[in-house]
Design a protein around this motif. Structure first.
Motif, mmCIF file in Angstrom:
data_model
loop_
_atom_site.group_PDB
_atom_site.id
_atom_site.type_symbol
_atom_site.label_atom_id
_atom_site.label_comp_id
_atom_site.label_asym_id
_atom_site.label_seq_id
_atom_site.Cartn_x
_atom_site.Cartn_y
_atom_site.Cartn_z
ATOM 1 N N SER A 93 1.368 -0.847 -0.042
ATOM 2 C CA SER A 93 -0.428 0.198 -0.156
ATOM 3 C C SER A 93 0.659 1.466 0.101
ATOM 4 O O SER A 93 1.962 1.613 0.929
ATOM 5 C CB SER A 93 -1.303 -0.035 1.398
ATOM 6 N N ASP A 94 0.393 2.491 -0.482
ATOM 7 C CA ASP A 94 1.167 3.536 -1.249
ATOM 8 C C ASP A 94 1.434 4.604 0.387
ATOM 9 O O ASP A 94 2.214 5.047 0.491
ATOM 10 C CB ASP A 94 0.473 4.585 -2.096
ATOM 11 N N ASP A 95 0.844 3.806 1.207
ATOM 12 C CA ASP A 95 0.654 4.666 2.291
ATOM 13 C C ASP A 95 1.027 4.138 3.404
ATOM 14 O O ASP A 95 0.954 4.709 4.429
ATOM 15 C CB ASP A 95 -1.161 5.391 3.431
ATOM 16 N N LEU A 96 2.509 3.009 3.585
ATOM 17 C CA LEU A 96 2.835 2.355 4.364
ATOM 18 C C LEU A 96 4.382 2.930 4.482
ATOM 19 O O LEU A 96 4.679 2.904 3.433
ATOM 20 C CB LEU A 96 2.959 0.609 4.235
ATOM 21 N N THR A 97 4.684 2.697 5.329
ATOM 22 C CA THR A 97 6.273 3.248 5.569
ATOM 23 C C THR A 97 7.109 2.269 4.936
ATOM 24 O O THR A 97 6.961 0.907 5.226
ATOM 25 C CB THR A 97 6.858 3.589 6.561
#
Length: 112
Positions: A93-97
């Protein structure tokens, strides 16, 4: 920490009919950052798969030790607690670091 995290001796691997690793020896110390660099197609991903025990029997040859023990003698569950694999083509996911993505590999071993 002292000692070796991973040690490999005489590692060879074939992909199809082509041998891509030719007798690799390496020792990675515990608690150290280590980088594996080289051009595309040099065998970096294949070497990492061998070190993690992810290639099928007969594809890879040589000795790999994890924390001083032969990799094939470390039970799969114990091995999974010591190392994890995140391939270069895996999506997240793009929102995970980066830290979040790596820690996803630890989820099965949490004491819920």
């Amino acid at each position: 920490m002292s000692g070796l995290a991973i040690e490999a001796k005489g590692v060879r691997a074939k992909l199809g009919r082509s041998e891509v690793l030719h007798g690799i020896d390496l020792a990675i110390e515990q608690g150290r950052w280590t980088a594996l660099v080289g051009p595309n197609g040099a065998g970096k991903s294949t070497l990492l798969k061998v070190l993690a025990g992810l290639l099928p029997h007969g594809v890879a040859h040589g000795q790999v030790h994890l924390l001083g023990r032969p990799l094939q003698e470390v039970p799969h569950r114990e091995r999974a607690r010591q190392l994890s694999w995140l391939g270069q083509n895996e999506s997240a996911s793009d929102d995970l670091t980066v830290h979040d993505v790596v820690m996803l590999g630890r989820l099965p071993h949490q004491g819920w």
